[in-house]
Design an enzyme around this catalytic site. Structure first.
Site, short mmCIF file in Angstrom:
data_model
loop_
_atom_site.label_atom_id
_atom_site.label_comp_id
_atom_site.label_asym_id
_atom_site.label_seq_id
_atom_site.Cartn_x
_atom_site.Cartn_y
_atom_site.Cartn_z
N CYS A 1 16.51 -22.05 15.68
CA CYS A 1 17.72 -21.50 14.80
C CYS A 1 18.44 -20.88 14.71
O CYS A 1 18.21 -19.27 15.24
CB CYS A 1 16.91 -21.33 13.06
SG CYS A 1 16.39 -23.18 12.87
N HIS B 1 -9.29 -33.28 43.82
CA HIS B 1 -10.19 -33.38 42.59
C HIS B 1 -9.73 -34.08 41.32
O HIS B 1 -10.64 -33.74 39.65
CB HIS B 1 -10.64 -31.60 42.22
CG HIS B 1 -11.63 -30.90 43.05
ND1 HIS B 1 -12.67 -31.34 43.09
CD2 HIS B 1 -11.52 -30.01 43.60
CE1 HIS B 1 -13.21 -30.58 44.25
NE2 HIS B 1 -12.10 -29.34 44.54
N LYS C 1 10.17 -25.49 35.48
CA LYS C 1 11.70 -25.74 35.54
C LYS C 1 12.06 -27.15 35.77
O LYS C 1 12.87 -27.58 35.01
CB LYS C 1 11.82 -25.39 37.25
CG LYS C 1 12.05 -23.51 36.39
CD LYS C 1 13.01 -23.02 36.34
CE LYS C 1 12.39 -23.06 34.88
NZ LYS C 1 12.32 -21.79 34.33
N GLU D 1 5.32 -22.14 37.58
CA GLU D 1 6.69 -22.31 36.94
C GLU D 1 7.83 -23.27 37.25
O GLU D 1 8.70 -24.42 37.24
CB GLU D 1 7.17 -21.21 37.17
CG GLU D 1 8.32 -20.65 37.28
CD GLU D 1 8.22 -20.21 36.36
OE1 GLU D 1 7.99 -20.64 35.23
OE2 GLU D 1 10.03 -20.21 34.99
N LYS E 1 15.61 -21.89 23.10
CA LYS E 1 15.36 -20.40 23.68
C LYS E 1 14.39 -19.35 23.37
O LYS E 1 13.32 -18.99 23.90
CB LYS E 1 16.86 -19.60 23.92
CG LYS E 1 16.93 -18.58 24.50
CD LYS E 1 16.56 -19.18 26.36
CE LYS E 1 16.00 -17.39 26.94
NZ LYS E 1 16.19 -18.67 27.75
N GLU F 1 11.56 -29.58 31.90
CA GLU F 1 12.90 -28.60 31.16
C GLU F 1 14.06 -28.95 31.09
O GLU F 1 14.21 -29.62 30.05
CB GLU F 1 12.04 -27.09 31.54
CG GLU F 1 11.24 -26.77 30.52
CD GLU F 1 11.73 -24.92 30.85
OE1 GLU F 1 11.48 -24.22 29.87
OE2 GLU F 1 11.77 -24.70 31.92
N TRP G 1 16.69 -26.42 14.07
CA TRP G 1 15.91 -27.00 15.32
C TRP G 1 14.97 -27.36 13.83
O TRP G 1 14.14 -26.48 13.89
CB TRP G 1 15.23 -25.52 16.05
CG TRP G 1 14.90 -26.02 17.07
CD1 TRP G 1 14.95 -26.80 18.33
CD2 TRP G 1 12.87 -26.45 17.02
NE1 TRP G 1 13.67 -26.84 19.00
CE2 TRP G 1 13.28 -27.19 18.62
CE3 TRP G 1 11.62 -26.41 16.65
CZ2 TRP G 1 11.42 -27.17 18.87
CZ3 TRP G 1 10.27 -25.78 17.02
CH2 TRP G 1 10.60 -26.74 18.11
N ASN H 1 16.10 -19.33 8.87
CA ASN H 1 15.18 -19.45 9.60
C ASN H 1 14.20 -18.86 10.17
O ASN H 1 13.58 -17.88 9.11
CB ASN H 1 15.67 -18.55 11.32
CG ASN H 1 17.16 -18.29 12.12
OD1 ASN H 1 17.98 -19.74 11.29
ND2 ASN H 1 17.42 -17.59 12.86
N GLY H 2 13.13 -19.35 10.46
CA GLY H 2 11.46 -19.50 9.75
C GLY H 2 10.77 -20.34 9.44
O GLY H 2 11.40 -21.55 9.22
N ARG I 1 20.36 -20.94 21.55
CA ARG I 1 19.15 -21.03 21.42
C ARG I 1 18.43 -22.56 21.10
O ARG I 1 16.68 -21.93 21.10
CB ARG I 1 19.50 -20.21 20.11
CG ARG I 1 19.68 -19.24 20.28
CD ARG I 1 19.81 -18.64 19.54
NE ARG I 1 18.54 -17.89 18.28
CZ ARG I 1 18.14 -16.73 18.49
NH1 ARG I 1 18.18 -15.72 19.72
NH2 ARG I 1 16.77 -16.74 17.83
C1 G6P Z 1 10.46 -20.86 24.51
C2 G6P Z 1 11.28 -20.41 25.94
C3 G6P Z 1 10.36 -20.28 27.26
C4 G6P Z 1 9.87 -19.26 27.23
C5 G6P Z 1 9.48 -19.59 25.94
C6 G6P Z 1 8.98 -17.74 25.58
O1 G6P Z 1 9.80 -21.82 25.36
O2 G6P Z 1 12.01 -22.38 26.12
O3 G6P Z 1 11.58 -21.25 28.37
O4 G6P Z 1 9.61 -18.97 28.42
O5 G6P Z 1 9.78 -19.64 25.08
O6 G6P Z 1 9.96 -17.15 25.21
P1 G6P Z 1 10.49 -15.48 25.42
O7 G6P Z 1 10.83 -15.49 24.69
O8 G6P Z 1 8.32 -15.02 24.91
O9 G6P Z 1 10.05 -15.17 27.26
#
Ligand code: G6P
Length: 607
Positions: A2, A503, A484, A480, A602, A487, A73, A99-100, A27
Site C-alpha cells: 500500500c 533425488h 526472477k 535467484e 515491492k 516473478e 494491496w 498502510n498496515g 510498490r
Molecule cells: C518482496 C519483493 C521481493 C523482495 C522481498 C524482500 O517480496 O517482491 O523482491 O526480495 O520483498 O524485500 P526487502 O525490501 O526486504 O529486500
C-alpha cells in the site's frame, strides 16, 4: 505494498496526489482512491490501476488544496471499489488512508456495531476511521490519538476532516511515513518517491509518533502527546533515480545500472591502492564481529538468496559459522541465540515486516544486529546496532536486481573485512580486492549479451516449467534465477542444488524442459558437468551459464551465456546477470507487465 500520499498547501492537490500515486505504483497495489477536503469531503475510489481512478474523476469537480490518496494491496477483503481507501466514518466528515494491519479489528468492529455504527466495507481500516469518528468532538488530533490507544497492529495513517480543512493528522507504528517540508506546503507519504519531485527536505516519523500538518506548519508528538523535536534532513534520492530515463522498463534500467551500482556500493570501501576493505559503519564493532561465534543471516525473497550466498562467504572467507534463516520462520520457532551471535538483517526496503520481526526477536535475545539495507533511514536501518548501506540507489522494479547485487556485494565485503582479521592472508585479500575492482566492467560486458539472451528467451518462453541448477556458490544463484523468472513471467521455475535433481526432480525432465545450469569453472565444475549429462540423457534442454573460454560446455549445452572468469567466491556477482536478462526478456516476450507483476508488492509490510 500500500502507498500513502497526502498534501496540504496552496496548490491544487489533485494533480499532486495522482502524480504521487503513480510514483508509488511500483510498490504493488490492486485499487486506488483519493479524498479532497474543500467545503466538505469528496472521496473517489476504484479497483484496478490508477488510470481507472483518473478516468473516474476526469469530469469531477475535485478541486482543493488539501487531500490524500492511496494505493491498496488487499489484505482484509477483496480488491474492489468499496474496500479501496480512503475510508470514511459514519458521519462522512473524516477520511483515512492506512498502510498496515489492525489486528484487533474484529473486536473493535463488534464494539462499534453494538453502538449502531454500520460498516460499508470488509476492511480492518474502516474500523479505525469509524473509531476515530466515534471519538470525534471537533478535534481530529485528539480523536486519532484516543482511537490509536485501542488499536493493536501496525499502521502508517493519514487522516483528514471536513470540519478542519487544510489539516492532515498522520501517525506511524510499524509502517513508514515521511513528511516532505516545502515552502508553505507539505507532502506526507509512505515512500520518498512521492515526495522528491516537490522537496528534498524531509522528516522521518518514528514508530509511536504522530504529526499534525497544516498549510503553514506542523508539529510532531508521541502518541501520548509528548512533544518531539524532529530534524529536517535531506533526501538522498533524486528525481532521475526514480524515472525511466528512456528505458522501456525500470527492471531493465536497473539491470543495466548494476555496474554503476556496484561501483557506488564499493566506493571508499574497497581500495586497491592500500589493499584494504573499509567499512565505516562497522568500525566501532570490529572487535566483537571478529570474535563472533555464529552469524545468522536473515531476510525474505531475493534478500534471503543473498543471505544464502553470505552463508558460503562467511564460512569460506572468514571461517565463522553462519546460517541463513527465512525471517518469517526464524521469528516463530523460538530460536536459540547464544552469546556471541550476530544477526545480519538483509533488506532492500528496510521495511519488510518479517525481516523486522526476526531482527527484533534476535535483538531481544541478546544478539548484536547488523543491517545490510538499501533505503537510508528505514526502520531496519534504524533498529540495527550498526550496518553497511547498499548505496545502489532507489530500486523501483518489483523484481529485485541491483539491490540483490548490492546485498551480495556488502556481504562479500563484510566477509573479506572479517576474513583478513582472522585467516585470510594479505596477498589473498589483495587478489580479491583487485578482482572486485574489475567486476563492474565485467558486469557491463555481460549486459552486452542482452540481444542474444533475448533470442534464447524467445525460443523457450512458452515452456511452462523450468529448472535452475547449480552447486556451491552457484546454488543460491540457481534459486535467484528461478525466482526472477517466476516473478515476472509467471512461468513455473524451481531452483535447487544440482546434485538434488536426481533425488526427485529428475522425474520431470523431458524434451520440453529447459534446464538452466550455472556451470562456471570452480571447485565443483566436473560434478556439474556430470549433472548436465544426466539431463541430456533424458533429452532435457540445457542452457548454461559458463566461464569465458570454456569450449567443452558448448558441445553439451544448447545455449551458453558466457561470463568472465572471477574467483569462486565472487562468481555470484557475475552469474546472476544473464539470468536476470533471461527472465526479463521472457516476461516481455510473453506480454507481461514487468514492472507491475501480478499480486506482487515491492515492499511487504505485513507478516
Ligand atoms: C518482496 C519483493 C521481493 C523482495 C522481498 C524482500 O517480496 O517482491 O523482491 O526480495 O520483498 O524485500 P526487502 O525490501 O526486504 O529486500
Amino acid at each position: 505494498m500500500c502507498g500513502i500520499v497526502a498534501y496540504t498547501g496552496f496548490r491544487d492537490a489533485r494533480p499532486i496526489l495522482i502524480e504521487g500515486l503513480k510514483r508509488l505504483e511500483y510498490r504493488g497495489y490492486d485499487s486506488a482512491g483519493i479524498a479532497i477536503v474543500n467545503n466538505g469531503l469528496k472521496v473517489r475510489k476504484s479497483a484496478g490501476r490508477i488510470s481507472v481512478l483518473e478516468n473516474l474523476i476526469t469530469h469531477d469537480d475535485l478541486r482543493g488544496t488539501c487531500g490524500m490518496a492511496h494505493t491498496r494491496w488487499a489484505t482484509h477483503g477483496a480488491p474492489n471499489d468499496v474496500n479501496a481507501h480512503p475510508h470514511t466514518d459514519a458521519s462522512g466528515r473524516i477520511a483515512l488512508i492506512h498502510n498496515g494491519i489492525i489486528e484487533n479489528y474484529k473486536a473493535l468492529r463488534t464494539y462499534l456495531e453494538h453502538r449502531g455504527v454500520e460498516f460499508k466495507s470488509e476492511t480492518d481500516t474502516e474500523v479505525l476511521v469509524q473509531l476515530i469518528g466515534h471519538f470525534y468532538t471537533k478535534d481530529l488530533e485528539t480523536a486519532v490519538r484516543t482511537a490509536l490507544q485501542d488499536v493493536r497492529g501496525t499502521y502508517g495513517i493519514a487522516v483528514v476532516c471536513s470540519e478542519e480543512p487544510g489539516k492532515i493528522v498522520a501517525a506511524r507504528k510499524g509502517s513508514p511515513l515521511i513528511i516532505g517540508v516545502g515552502d508553505g506546503e507539505y507532502v506526507v507519504a509512505s515512500d520518498a518517491a512521492a515526495i522528491v519531485q516537490h522537496t528534498t527536505q524531509v522528516i522521518y516519523l518514528n514508530d509511536g509518533e504522530m504529526a499534525v500538518v497544516w498549510d503553514d506548519g506542523f508539529k510532531t508528538t508521541t502518541l501520548d502527546a509528548m512533544p518531539v523535536n524532529k530534524e529536517v534532513t535531506e533526501l538522498e534520492i533524486t528525481l532521475e533515480d526514480i524515472e525511466l530515463s528512456g528505458h522501456e522498463h525500470f527492471m531493465l534500467k536497473e539491470i543495466l545500472e548494476q555496474p554503476a551500482a556496484m561501483a557506488d556500493c564499493m566506493r571508499g570501501r574497497v581500495t586497491v591502492s592500500d589493499g584494504r576493505i573499509h567499512l565505516g559503519g562497522l568500525a566501532n564493532l570490529t572487535r566483537e564481529l571478529v570474535r563472533t561465534k555464529r552469524f545468522i543471516l536473515t531476510g525474505c525473497g531475493t534478500a534471503w538468496h543473498a543471505g544464502l550466498i553470505g552463508e558460503y562467504l562467511f564460512e569460506d572467507l572468514a571461517r565463522i559459522p553462519a546460517e541463513v534463516e527465512y525471517a518469517s520462520e526464524f521469528r516463530y520457532r523460538n530460536p536459540i541465540i547464544e552469546p556471541g551471535t550476530v544477526v545480519i538483517a538483509i533488506s532492500q526496503s528496510g521495511e519488510t515486516a518479517d525481516t523486522l520481526a526476526a531482527l527484533r526477536e534476535a535483538r531481544d535475545k541478546g544478539a548484536l544486529a547488523i543491517g545490510a539495507v538499501n533505503v537510508v533511514g528505514s526502520t531496519i536501518a534504524r533498529e540495527t546496532d550498526a550496518g553497511v548501506y547498499l548505496h545502489v540507489g532507489p530500486e523501483i522494479g518489483v523484481a529485485s536486481t541491483k539491490a540483490y547485487i548490492g546485498q551480495v556485494l556488502v556481504l562479500t565485503m563484510i566477509a573479506l573485512y572479517l576474513g583478513r582479521r582472522r585467516h585470510l592472508s594479505q596477498p589473498d585479500l589483495q587478489a580479491y580486492i583487485e578482482a572486485l575492482d574489475s567486476i563492474p566492467e565485467k558486469v557491463r560486458q555481460i549486459t552486452q549479451q542482452s540481444a542474444e539472451i533475448r533470442v534464447v528467451a524467445d525460443k523457450f518462453k512458452d515452456s511452462e516449467n523450468w529448472l535452475y541448477l547449480g552447486r556451491g556458490y552457484n546454488y543460491p544463484t540457481a534459486l535467484e534465477g528461478a525466482l526472477k523468472l517466476k516473478e515476472i513471467s509467471y512461468i513455473h521455475a524451481e531452483g535447487m542444488p544440482a546434485a538434488e535433481m536426481k533425488h526427485g526432480p529428475i522425474a520431470l525432465i523431458t524434451k520440453d524442459m529447459p534446464v538452466v545450469f550455472i556451470a562456471t569453472k570452480n571447485s565443483q565444475y566436473d560434478k556439474v558437468i556430470s549433472n548436465i549429462e544426466e539431463v541430456r540423457a533424458r533429452s532435457g534442454r540445457v542452457i548454461a551459464v559458463a566461464t569465458e573460454g570454456d569450449k567443452d560446455i558448448a558441445s553439451l549445452a544448447e545455449h551458453v551465456f558466457y561470463v568472465p572468469d572471477v574467483p569462486e567466491p565472487l562468481q555470484p556477482l557475475v552469474t546472476i546477470i544473464p539470468l536476470q536478462l533471461l527472465a526479463y526478456h521472457a516476461a516481455v516476450l510473453r506480454g507481461c507487465d514487468v514492472d507491475k507483476p501480478r499480486n506482487l508488492a515491492k515492499s511487504v509490510t505485513v507478516e
